[in-house]
Write an enzyme that holds these catalytic residues in place. Sequence first.
Site, PDB file in Angstrom:
ATOM      1  N   TYR A 173       0.821  -1.221   0.000  1.00 60.47           N
ATOM      2  CA  TYR A 173       0.000   0.000   0.000  1.00 60.47           C
ATOM      3  C   TYR A 173       0.854   1.270   0.000  1.00 60.47           C
ATOM      4  O   TYR A 173       0.452   2.278  -0.592  1.00 60.47           O
ATOM      5  CB  TYR A 173      -1.003  -0.023   1.166  1.00 60.47           C
ATOM      6  CG  TYR A 173      -2.151  -0.955   0.846  1.00 60.47           C
ATOM      7  CD1 TYR A 173      -3.186  -0.539   0.012  1.00 60.47           C
ATOM      8  CD2 TYR A 173      -2.165  -2.262   1.307  1.00 60.47           C
ATOM      9  CE1 TYR A 173      -4.215  -1.399  -0.337  1.00 60.47           C
ATOM     10  CE2 TYR A 173      -3.188  -3.141   0.963  1.00 60.47           C
ATOM     11  CZ  TYR A 173      -4.211  -2.693   0.137  1.00 60.47           C
ATOM     12  OH  TYR A 173      -5.222  -3.547  -0.217  1.00 60.47           O
ATOM     13  N   ARG A 199       1.638   1.939  -3.588  1.00 63.97           N
ATOM     14  CA  ARG A 199       0.472   2.457  -4.326  1.00 63.97           C
ATOM     15  C   ARG A 199       0.115   3.881  -3.874  1.00 63.97           C
ATOM     16  O   ARG A 199      -0.318   4.709  -4.671  1.00 63.97           O
ATOM     17  CB  ARG A 199      -0.709   1.499  -4.151  1.00 63.97           C
ATOM     18  CG  ARG A 199      -0.459   0.190  -4.913  1.00 63.97           C
ATOM     19  CD  ARG A 199      -1.536  -0.823  -4.619  1.00 63.97           C
ATOM     20  NE  ARG A 199      -2.850  -0.359  -5.020  1.00 63.97           N
ATOM     21  CZ  ARG A 199      -3.989  -0.851  -4.525  1.00 63.97           C
ATOM     22  NH1 ARG A 199      -3.965  -1.819  -3.621  1.00 63.97           N
ATOM     23  NH2 ARG A 199      -5.147  -0.402  -4.938  1.00 63.97           N
ATOM     24  N   ASN A 216     -12.758   2.476  -6.018  1.00 62.00           N
ATOM     25  CA  ASN A 216     -11.337   2.814  -6.103  1.00 62.00           C
ATOM     26  C   ASN A 216     -10.850   3.515  -4.843  1.00 62.00           C
ATOM     27  O   ASN A 216     -11.564   4.320  -4.251  1.00 62.00           O
ATOM     28  CB  ASN A 216     -11.083   3.709  -7.319  1.00 62.00           C
ATOM     29  CG  ASN A 216     -11.451   3.017  -8.613  1.00 62.00           C
ATOM     30  OD1 ASN A 216     -11.607   1.804  -8.631  1.00 62.00           O
ATOM     31  ND2 ASN A 216     -11.612   3.781  -9.681  1.00 62.00           N
ATOM     32  N   ASP A 245      -8.112   5.399  -5.019  1.00 64.89           N
ATOM     33  CA  ASP A 245      -7.422   6.631  -5.419  1.00 64.89           C
ATOM     34  C   ASP A 245      -8.354   7.826  -5.186  1.00 64.89           C
ATOM     35  O   ASP A 245      -9.540   7.656  -4.906  1.00 64.89           O
ATOM     36  CB  ASP A 245      -6.947   6.545  -6.884  1.00 64.89           C
ATOM     37  CG  ASP A 245      -8.109   6.461  -7.877  1.00 64.89           C
ATOM     38  OD1 ASP A 245      -9.003   7.336  -7.854  1.00 64.89           O
ATOM     39  OD2 ASP A 245      -8.149   5.497  -8.682  1.00 64.89           O
ATOM     40  N   HIS A 296     -14.634   1.137  -0.750  1.00 60.01           N
ATOM     41  CA  HIS A 296     -13.504   0.283  -0.363  1.00 60.01           C
ATOM     42  C   HIS A 296     -12.372   1.078   0.285  1.00 60.01           C
ATOM     43  O   HIS A 296     -11.237   0.603   0.346  1.00 60.01           O
ATOM     44  CB  HIS A 296     -12.984  -0.508  -1.577  1.00 60.01           C
ATOM     45  CG  HIS A 296     -13.947  -1.554  -2.060  1.00 60.01           C
ATOM     46  ND1 HIS A 296     -13.878  -2.136  -3.302  1.00 60.01           N
ATOM     47  CD2 HIS A 296     -15.014  -2.135  -1.436  1.00 60.01           C
ATOM     48  CE1 HIS A 296     -14.861  -3.028  -3.441  1.00 60.01           C
ATOM     49  NE2 HIS A 296     -15.564  -3.030  -2.323  1.00 60.01           N
ATOM     50  N   CYS A 313      -0.115   7.040  15.817  1.00 56.93           N
ATOM     51  CA  CYS A 313      -1.437   7.597  15.506  1.00 56.93           C
ATOM     52  C   CYS A 313      -1.491   9.003  16.108  1.00 56.93           C
ATOM     53  O   CYS A 313      -1.211   9.166  17.298  1.00 56.93           O
ATOM     54  CB  CYS A 313      -2.523   6.709  16.121  1.00 56.93           C
ATOM     55  SG  CYS A 313      -4.152   7.500  16.117  1.00 56.93           S
ATOM     56  N   LEU A 365     -14.562  -1.585 -20.947  1.00 59.06           N
ATOM     57  CA  LEU A 365     -13.710  -1.924 -22.083  1.00 59.06           C
ATOM     58  C   LEU A 365     -14.238  -3.151 -22.820  1.00 59.06           C
ATOM     59  O   LEU A 365     -14.218  -3.220 -24.039  1.00 59.06           O
ATOM     60  CB  LEU A 365     -12.286  -2.189 -21.567  1.00 59.06           C
ATOM     61  CG  LEU A 365     -11.168  -2.159 -22.572  1.00 59.06           C
ATOM     62  CD1 LEU A 365     -11.117  -0.809 -23.296  1.00 59.06           C
ATOM     63  CD2 LEU A 365      -9.833  -2.405 -21.870  1.00 59.06           C
TER      64      LEU A 365
END
Length: 233
Positions: free
Chosen positions: A56, A59, A92, A94, A109, A136, A202
Amino acid sequence: MAELRNIVVLTGAGISAESGIDTFRDAGGLWEKHRVEDVATPQGYERDPALVQRFYDARREAVQKVSPNPAHEALARLDREWEGGLLIVTQNVDDLHERAGASRVVHMHGELLSALCPICERRHRWTGPLIERPECPSCEARSLRPDVVWFGEMPYQMDRIYAALRRADLFVSIGTSGAVYPAAGFVRDAREYGARTLELNLERGEGSYWFDESQQGRAGELVPAWVDEVLRS
Ligand code: BJW
């Protein structure tokens, strides 16, 4: 289109593909390079947290280097100009819908640019890595995890999503394979509640059967054309 008022749009990895973000299940996608069980389940995280944090972190870093494409921009225009109800439900993680300017967005998500503290249950905007176990900011525990929904976990804001599906006149699915539930079931839920259903993807997939209409092509071309049509109606 005459009676169209409430729209629910579901987006998946395919809408961000033209921005340079890997999808999951296409050839060369993320699940060819990583085992789902290792990086996208609570059990995988328990077994090897560093492996998951690295996946992660990479990403999170990559997503900050890409930009929204014409499909995100068209949905942001729809958000600005459509006076009826609209909810963009994205699978997504992002932030490309928001960076294009959309605000009626739900991340079912989770989000890459957010960290979740399982100790105090607070969330914090997070742009850097988590591998070094930072504190945290709320409770100082060193337990921050990516604020994403793994298999077996409950997706976020389901009440809000189902409320929008019940009101929808039109349900549009963009760039998702329809392989993951509960999102894959939204088309059937929307139909049952009386919405017309449209797929922009697609290629045709197993789920295409459930849509009233299915158009094949790149999101960057199909979505702006569809938004033009809706705003002209
Ligand atoms: C283009 C394009 C271009 C490419 N233009 N298009 C049976 C019924 C119900 C549930 C289950 C069930 N069996 C098992 C389950 C549970 C499980 C599940 O669905 N498993 C399946 C494998 C069957 N689901 C869960 O565990 C979920 N939680 C849950 O169900 O809780 C209980 C519950 C029940 C009922 C109501 C409410 C709750 C949680 C799922 C969590 C998924 N998490 C991930 C990782 C998130 C973080 C991260 O990003 O790492 O989410 S997995 C991954 O898949 C990610 C995605 O959001 C998700 C969907 O993928 P997506 O977006 O569809 O991507 P692809 O790659 O599959 O498809 C891309 C498409 O784009 C393709 O079709 C291309 O053709 C197309 N494309 N380029 C247009 N340019």
